[in-house]
Each structure stands twice: as structure tokens, then as C-alpha cells.
Write an enzyme that holds these catalytic residues in place. Structure first.
Site, short mmCIF file in Angstrom:
data_model
loop_
_atom_site.label_atom_id
_atom_site.label_comp_id
_atom_site.label_asym_id
_atom_site.label_seq_id
_atom_site.Cartn_x
_atom_site.Cartn_y
_atom_site.Cartn_z
N CYS A 398 0.78 -1.22 -0.06
CA CYS A 398 -0.07 -0.03 -0.05
C CYS A 398 0.94 1.21 0.06
O CYS A 398 1.32 1.74 -1.13
CB CYS A 398 -0.93 -0.01 1.14
SG CYS A 398 -2.29 0.99 0.73
N HIS A 525 -3.57 -5.26 0.70
CA HIS A 525 -2.87 -5.53 1.60
C HIS A 525 -2.96 -7.18 1.91
O HIS A 525 -4.07 -7.66 2.36
CB HIS A 525 -3.63 -5.10 3.00
CG HIS A 525 -3.36 -3.86 3.12
ND1 HIS A 525 -2.43 -3.10 4.00
CD2 HIS A 525 -3.93 -2.67 2.68
CE1 HIS A 525 -2.52 -1.83 4.13
NE2 HIS A 525 -3.46 -1.49 3.25
N GLU A 527 -1.67 -9.23 3.60
CA GLU A 527 -1.49 -9.82 5.01
C GLU A 527 -2.60 -10.32 5.36
O GLU A 527 -2.85 -10.95 6.20
CB GLU A 527 -0.69 -8.83 5.95
CG GLU A 527 -1.40 -7.55 6.13
CD GLU A 527 -1.13 -6.49 5.34
OE1 GLU A 527 -0.92 -6.72 3.98
OE2 GLU A 527 -1.38 -5.16 5.65
N1 GLN Z 1 -1.74 6.70 2.63
C1 GLN Z 1 -1.96 5.91 1.63
C2 GLN Z 1 -3.41 5.88 1.14
O1 GLN Z 1 -4.22 6.56 1.71
C3 GLN Z 1 -1.82 4.48 1.88
C4 GLN Z 1 -2.83 4.01 2.90
C5 GLN Z 1 -2.36 2.55 3.41
O2 GLN Z 1 -0.84 2.17 3.16
N2 GLN Z 1 -2.94 1.78 3.81
O3 GLN Z 1 -3.57 6.00 -0.27
#
Ligand code: GLN
Length: 561
Positions: A398, A525, A527
């Protein structure tokens, strides 16, 4: 529906969640279908706005629910897929009651905690427990309900009252209460103290709930006479007093419960003895023991913002563990506060700066997990650059993917001020931008949340091979910003490939650097869907790459071995 309620007494942080999910594991091993509900008596409607610094990670479900990390434990332990409604909070309950009141559904009545809030809690529990979560049809046999907090807290009172009423309405045979408590040992005398447990059981009884089992947390195994005392003073048969003493890893807890015949006591209370089988926990035992006996380790550098509290990245840590175990390795995670890697820290805290860089350089692989806000971003960019230039396996999740794009744009495309509009609204080169999906107004939220499909663009990339040459994957998301579609062409020309995109082709989901042994960034994600014996493909690839075994693995899989 049969209910197992797990409450906690004396202090918080006793591992109630692990105890409750372990009870679920043992019941599942007896052939029963199990679902679970976590009650959080706080006022937030969900965990979405809670800081990982304070509360640990925000777990994300398929349906986009942002929930307490305990739901992650349930999903991993029970191998189920929960819904956002499986996490009840005071905020959610009050919101639903107030909405009904505004619609006039209470027909002019005075709306009160009892009966309106308590009825809403009971209805919620009864309807959510009926949702199948294991991929089969029809409701589960047993629903494990974990009540967060400690008995006696003001916040949990409406829930206790609702659960008391529920126990009465569903009847004796359908309700089993397990109270988790602490047996401390006083230093000088070295005696196991039962008084705090006696008090918390008394408190529970005063509220109309009677524990059928006690699960006593202690450092050392309980002595016989401690058990006798507890039985006598707490009015619980000795056979129903379970002891959860400290164990080498949490996978031992279901085994500990099984060894003490917890399943018999619970099944007996629920009148299920005749249909349940003896618990089949062979695989589980093997997993717990394998973990204990691992000797070789792999050093993983985790470069993040919330490194003070490891629960902030709980699912990432678990996913690394699942992948390492599949490779017969023990994960050795080196936490690096991203800001320590930055230039500024060389002046302000030179020792921390030097230590952070030394740790980074000694790691076999580098992971930059998700995060929000600009703290530590410069340090993460340095870590991504170091990984890219030195052929160190890199997994960016992310924010970690967005970091890889910013770093590449700055170093390779020469766009010095390239940035995400999250961190610099005035950047001349916004390579990561805000791309809201669907409604901008729905629930005031602008986050892209939950399971979304990613189409794999080419079979000729590491990710496609790791996922088993499938055409698409479905993983969970939680983000606002994305790689700017306008810069894809130039990034790709210079060698950064976007090998996974969403169905519109506009949202970049997976990036790879084909000239690098393992440089992978994902907007989702992975995970959250990793399971103990089913590690996430990407985490597995990452660990294999760190130990130089990725190529052999991919080759053997291509040949269908
Ligand atoms: N801050 C980034 C976004 O909003 C990444 C978010 C995250 O890593 N969950 O896209």
C-alpha cells in the site's frame, strides 16, 4: 444457535481474544461449525479512525469493514471470512437505535438503554450469528462471543445486561460462559493468588451472569490447591477450571485447552456431547511444534512509522510468520523507525541514525508496510532506494508501493520533487494522487475499502507465478491514493512494470521491477488473507527471495511439481 460467551476480569490484556479464538479452534476440531462475534464497548462505530499507535492495527474485512484486530485472530485461527457486523461496538448499537428513533419506529415511546439498547444488542447478536462465515450454507453450530473490556466497566454494562437476557431466553443448554481471569503470584510469598478472580466472579454474578468455566491466566501452571480454592469460592466445578499458563507461542493455547478437556466441559454445558467428535488437532499440533523447533532465521527489516507497538502491524507480522514457517525459518523482524533513516536524524540523533542504517544493511529483505501521513516518508524512500539499488528483496504494501513509485520517479526519471499529493499538495509531479472510487459522500468516507479484483496483466512476472498463474486475484484494500495513471507510460518505459491493474485498467495494483530479484509493490494488503497453513503468495515469494530460493521455487511450480 449455541453461544459461548467469553468475558474478562481483573485486568485487560489477558489474551481474551486468543482464548476465545482457541476455544473456537477446539470446537471446530470436534467437527462443529463455528462463527464469532467481537464486542467492543467503545463509542467508535468502527476501528477505522483509531490510531494504530494506541490500539494496534485496523483489520480490514472482505466487505470493507474496518474492525478490531481480534477479528483477524478469529479469521486466522478459525479460517473463516467475517463481516463487519461481526464486530459490535457501542457506537454501532447507539447509531442504529438513534436512527430508528428518528424514523419514528418507537411509536412515541421513551427510548432507553433498557430495553431499547439491550434489545438492539440481542437482535444484532442473533442475526449476525446466523450468517455463515465458513463458505458453507446455513448458520454455524456455535457462536463464540468475546466481550471486550473488563467486567465492571461502565461501558460494558448494557452488553452484560443484554447477554444476561440472552442467556435466559436461549436457555441453559444453549449458553456457556467462560470467564478469563488472572492469577497473580506475589513476589515475596510466591503464592498464587485467587482473590482477584473471586472478586471478578462475584461482580459477574451480581450482574446476573454465572460462569460455567474459568480460564485462569498465570505465568506458571496452577497448583492443585489453587484450583480447589477457586472451585470452592467461585462456585465452579474443579474440572471446569482451565489454566492458560505462558506458552512458547499462541498456537499452543488450543492444545492447552484440549489437554484439560475444555471441549468436554463446554460441549457438556451446551448439550452437544452426543454429536461432537474427539478433537482432531494433529495438524495444529504439528504447526505449533514446528514453530518451537525452528532454528534458522531470516532477518526482515520492517521500515515503518508505528514501530513502537508491534500490534500496529499485527497481520503483517503474522503473514511473515506463516511464510517463514512454510520455508522452515524463524522470522527475525528488525523494526526500523523510518524517520531514523533520514538525513535530519543524522544530525539530531546520530546514534539512532547509524543504528537504523546498520540494521537495514544487515537485513536479508526490506518491507515497507501501509501507513498514513508523511511522518517517516523520506526514510521509507531511502529504504526503497537502497533495496532497489542493491538488489535486496523489497515488498511494499500500500503506502510501501506508493513509496516505490515516488522513489523511482525521483531517482530514475529525475523528477526531484515527485511526490504523492497526500504529502505535498503543491508537487509539480504528483505521481501518486487521490482517486476516489464511487460515491464521495457515502458515510463521509473516501477510502477504497475491502476486497477488489486485480487482473494480472502478464503471466511473465513473479506475482503471476507466485499466485499460481491465475488471471486475477482478490485482495483487501484500504487506501485513498493511487499511482497517477498519467505517469504509467513513462515509468514503464524506464523499467517499472505495472503487472496488476483493476478491471478498469486505471488503478495500478501491482508493480514489479523485472531487472531486480524481487522488487514488488502492491496497492492492496495481502497480509489480511494470509492463514497459518496457507501463507500469502507474495509473502512467501518475499521470504524465498530473501533466502535465495525463489527461482528454484518458481521453476518447480512451473513444472507442476
Ligand atoms: N496513505 C496511503 C493512501 O491513503 C496509503 C494507505 C495505506 O498504506 N493503507 O493511499
Amino acid at each position: 444457535m449455541k453461544y459461548v460467551l467469553v468475558t474478562g476480569g481483573v485486568v485487560s490484556g489477558l489474551g481474551k481474544g486468543v482464548t476465545a479464538s482457541s476455544i473456537g479452534v477446539v470446537l471446530k476440531a470436534c467437527g462443529l461449525r463455528v462463527t464469532s462475534i467481537k464486542i467492543d464497548p467503545y463509542l467508535n462505530t468502527d476501528a477505522g479512525t483509531m490510531s494504530p499507535f494506541e490500539h494496534g492495527e485496523v483489520f480490514v474485512l472482505d466487505d470493507g469493514g474496518e474492525v478490531d484486530l481480534d477479528l483477524g485472530n478469529y479469521e486466522r485461527f478459525l479460517d473463516v471470512t467475517l463481516t463487519k457486523d461481526n464486530n459490535i461496538t457501542t457506537g454501532k448499537i447507539f447509531q442504529s437505535v438513534i436512527e430508528k428513533e428518528r424514523k419514528g419506529d418507537y411509536l412515541g415511546k421513551t427510548v432507553q438503554v433498557v430495553p431499547h439498547i439491550t434489545d438492539a444488542i440481542k437482535d444484532w447478536i442473533e442475526s449476525v450469528s446466523a450468517i455463515p462465515v465458513d463458505g458453507k450454507d446455513g448458520p454455524a453450530d456455535v457462536c463464540v462471543i468475546e466481550l471486550g473490556g473488563t467486567v465492571g466497566d461502565i461501558e460494558s454494562m448494557p452488553f452484560i445486561e443484554a447477554l444476561r437476557q440472552l442467556s435466559f431466553s436461549v436457555g441453559q443448554d444453549n449458553f456457556c460462559l467462560v470467564h478469563v481471569s488472572l492469577i497473580p503470584v506475589l513476589g515475596v510469598v510466591g503464592e498464587q493468588k485467587t482473590k482477584p478472580t473471586q472478586h471478578s466472579v462475584r461482580e459477574l454474578r451480581a450482574l446476573g451472569l454465572t460462569p460455567h468455566l474459568l480460564a485462569c491466566r498465570s505465568a506458571q501452571p496452577l497448583l492443585e490447591n489453587t484450583k480447589e480454592k477457586l472451585s470452592q469460592f467461585c462456585h465452579v466445578p474443579a474440572a471446569n477450571i482451565l489454566n492458560i499458563h505462558d506458552v512458547p507461542n499462541i498456537w499452543h493455547v488450543p492444545l492447552l485447552l484440549r489437554n484439560q478437556n475444555a471441549h468436554d466441559a463446554i460441549l457438556n454445558q451446551l448439550n452437544l456431547l452426543s454429536i461432537a467428535m474427539p478433537p482432531a488437532l494433529q495438524d495444529w499440533t504439528m504447526m505449533a511444534e514446528t514453530y518451537d523447533n525452528l532454528t534458522n532465521s531470516v532477518r526482515i527489516a520492517m521500515v515503518g512509522k508505528y514501530v513502537g507497538l508491534t500490534d500496529s502491524y499485527l497481520s503483517v507480522v503474522k503473514a511473515l510468520l506463516h511464510a517463514c514457517i512454510a520455508c522452515s525459518l524463524k522470522p527475525s523482524i528488525d523494526w526500523i523507525a523510518a524517520s531514523d533513516l533520514e538525513e535530519d536524524s543524522a544530525k539530531s540523533t546520530p546514534e539512532a541514525h547509524a543504528a537504523a542504517w546498520e540494521t537495514l544493511k544487515n537485513a536479508a529483505c526490506i518491507l515497507v508496510p501501509g501507513g498514513f501521513g508523511d511522518r517517516g516518508v523520506r526514510g521509507m524512500i531511502l529504504a526503497a532506494k537502497y533495496a532497489r539499488e542493491n538488489s535486496i528483496p523489497y515488498l511494499g504494501i500500500c503506502l510501501g508501493m506508493q513509496i516505490a513509485v515516488i522513489e523511482f520517479a525521483r531517482s530514475v526519471l529525475g523528477l526531484e520533487r515527485a511526490d504523492s499529493s497526500e504529502f505535498d499538495t503543491d508537487t509539480p509531479d504528483p505521481v501518486v494522487i487521490f482517486m476516489p472510487e464511487g460515491s464521495r459522500t457515502h458515510m463521509g468516507s473516501t477510502m477504497r475499502l475491502g476486497s477488489r479484483r486485480t487482473l494480472i496483466q502478464t503471466p511473465d512476472c513473479i506475482t503471476a507465478k507466485l499466485y499460481g498463474n491465475t488471471q486475477y486475484v482478490e485482495e483487501r484494500h484500504r487506501h485513498r491514493y493511487e499511482v497517477n495513471p498519467e505517469v504509467i507510460e513513462v515509468l514503464e518505459e524506464k523499467g517499472l512494470k505495472f503487472v496488476g491493474k483493476d478491471e478498469t485498467g486505471k488503478r495500478m495494483e501491482i508493480l514489479e521491477l523485472p531487472t531486480h530479484p524481487f522488487y514488488v509493490g502492491v496497492q492492496f494488503h495481502p497480509e489480511f488473507k494470509s492463514r497459518p497453513r496457507r501463507p500469502s503468495a507474495l509473502f512467501l515469494g518475499f521470504i524465498l527471495a530473501a533466502t535465495g530460493k525463489l527461482e528454484a521455487h518458481l521453476k518447480s511450480h512451473q513444472n507442476g511439481v
